[in-house]
Write a protein that holds these residues in place. Structure first.
Motif, PDB file in Angstrom:
ATOM      1  N   ARG A  23      41.529  36.575  45.743  1.00 24.82           N
ATOM      2  CA  ARG A  23      40.823  37.198  46.861  1.00 24.82           C
ATOM      3  C   ARG A  23      39.639  36.319  47.231  1.00 24.82           C
ATOM      4  NH1 ARG A  23      44.835  39.865  47.259  1.00 24.82           N
ATOM      5  NH2 ARG A  23      45.011  42.104  47.110  1.00 24.82           N
ATOM      6  N   LEU A  28      41.565  39.746  42.036  1.00 21.81           N
ATOM      7  CA  LEU A  28      41.901  41.144  41.775  1.00 21.81           C
ATOM      8  C   LEU A  28      42.897  41.170  40.620  1.00 21.81           C
ATOM      9  CD1 LEU A  28      42.288  44.063  43.987  1.00 21.81           C
ATOM     10  CD2 LEU A  28      44.315  43.461  42.696  1.00 21.81           C
ATOM     11  N   ASN A  30      45.321  43.572  38.426  1.00 24.90           N
ATOM     12  CA  ASN A  30      45.977  44.876  38.367  1.00 24.90           C
ATOM     13  C   ASN A  30      46.526  45.056  36.952  1.00 24.90           C
ATOM     14  OD1 ASN A  30      47.249  47.293  38.950  1.00 24.90           O
ATOM     15  ND2 ASN A  30      49.025  46.307  39.848  1.00 24.90           N
ATOM     16  N   ARG A  41      33.751  49.672  36.569  1.00 25.01           N
ATOM     17  CA  ARG A  41      34.361  48.380  36.910  1.00 25.01           C
ATOM     18  C   ARG A  41      35.681  48.530  37.660  1.00 25.01           C
ATOM     19  NH1 ARG A  41      34.462  44.701  31.657  1.00 25.01           N
ATOM     20  NH2 ARG A  41      35.048  43.167  33.217  1.00 25.01           N
ATOM     21  N   HIS A  43      37.990  49.109  40.486  1.00 22.77           N
ATOM     22  CA  HIS A  43      37.910  49.094  41.945  1.00 22.77           C
ATOM     23  C   HIS A  43      38.761  50.218  42.531  1.00 22.77           C
ATOM     24  CE1 HIS A  43      37.930  47.557  46.034  1.00 22.77           C
ATOM     25  NE2 HIS A  43      39.239  47.445  45.990  1.00 22.77           N
ATOM     26  N   ARG A  44      39.952  50.393  41.965  1.00 20.30           N
ATOM     27  CA  ARG A  44      40.874  51.420  42.434  1.00 20.30           C
ATOM     28  C   ARG A  44      41.858  51.745  41.319  1.00 20.30           C
ATOM     29  NH1 ARG A  44      45.013  50.373  47.336  1.00 20.30           N
ATOM     30  NH2 ARG A  44      46.690  50.872  45.952  1.00 20.30           N
ATOM     31  N   GLU A  56      42.894  48.637  39.097  1.00 22.11           N
ATOM     32  CA  GLU A  56      42.486  47.363  39.674  1.00 22.11           C
ATOM     33  C   GLU A  56      41.027  47.053  39.362  1.00 22.11           C
ATOM     34  OE1 GLU A  56      45.451  47.485  43.538  1.00 22.11           O
ATOM     35  OE2 GLU A  56      43.283  47.595  43.844  1.00 22.11           O
ATOM     36  N   VAL A  57      40.806  45.824  38.927  1.00 19.59           N
ATOM     37  CA  VAL A  57      39.468  45.308  38.639  1.00 19.59           C
ATOM     38  C   VAL A  57      39.297  44.040  39.469  1.00 19.59           C
ATOM     39  CG1 VAL A  57      37.945  44.388  36.842  1.00 19.59           C
ATOM     40  CG2 VAL A  57      39.603  46.158  36.267  1.00 19.59           C
ATOM     41  N   ILE A  58      38.145  43.882  40.121  1.00 24.04           N
ATOM     42  CA  ILE A  58      37.858  42.656  40.856  1.00 24.04           C
ATOM     43  C   ILE A  58      36.879  41.826  40.040  1.00 24.04           C
ATOM     44  CG2 ILE A  58      36.867  41.646  42.945  1.00 24.04           C
ATOM     45  CD1 ILE A  58      37.868  44.072  44.471  1.00 24.04           C
ATOM     46  N   LYS A  60      34.525  38.621  39.869  1.00 21.91           N
ATOM     47  CA  LYS A  60      33.811  37.693  40.739  1.00 21.91           C
ATOM     48  C   LYS A  60      33.160  36.554  39.968  1.00 21.91           C
ATOM     49  CE  LYS A  60      32.983  41.168  44.197  1.00 21.91           C
ATOM     50  NZ  LYS A  60      32.035  41.914  44.993  1.00 21.91           N
TER      51      LYS A  60
END
Length: 81
Positions: A23, A28, A30, A41, A43-44, A56-58, A60
């Motif tokens: 991304r 991302l 999963n 942490r 994301h979804r 889901e964890v992003i 960075k």
């Protein structure tokens, strides 16, 4: 017709326990588990079947790869063995 290519890297694709999606500004991750992860942490989280959750964890920054994340990945791997 123009199709946008989105690369992804899947580990154990026949079970799909973990997938990485590049991304802008991060990656991302999963993680497929039998439960929803309860963490800031995440994301979804999505229930995709009776015994499967996509969490889901992003990421960075490489420093975000810590013991907690590795434990979730290990848990996902253990359920596919």
């Amino acid at each position: 017709m123009v199709t946008r290519f989105r690369p992804a890297f899947t580990v154990r694709s026949w079970t799909g326990f973990r997938t990485f999606h590049p991304r802008r500004g991060g990656i991302l991750v999963n993680i497929v588990l039998t439960r929803e992860l309860e963490s800031a942490r995440i994301h979804r989280a999505e229930r995709v079947s009776a015994n499967r959750w996509h969490n889901e964890v992003i990421l960075k920054d490489p420093a975000e790869i810590d013991a907690e994340l590795l434990a979730w990945i290990s848990e996902g791997y253990a359920h596919t063995a």
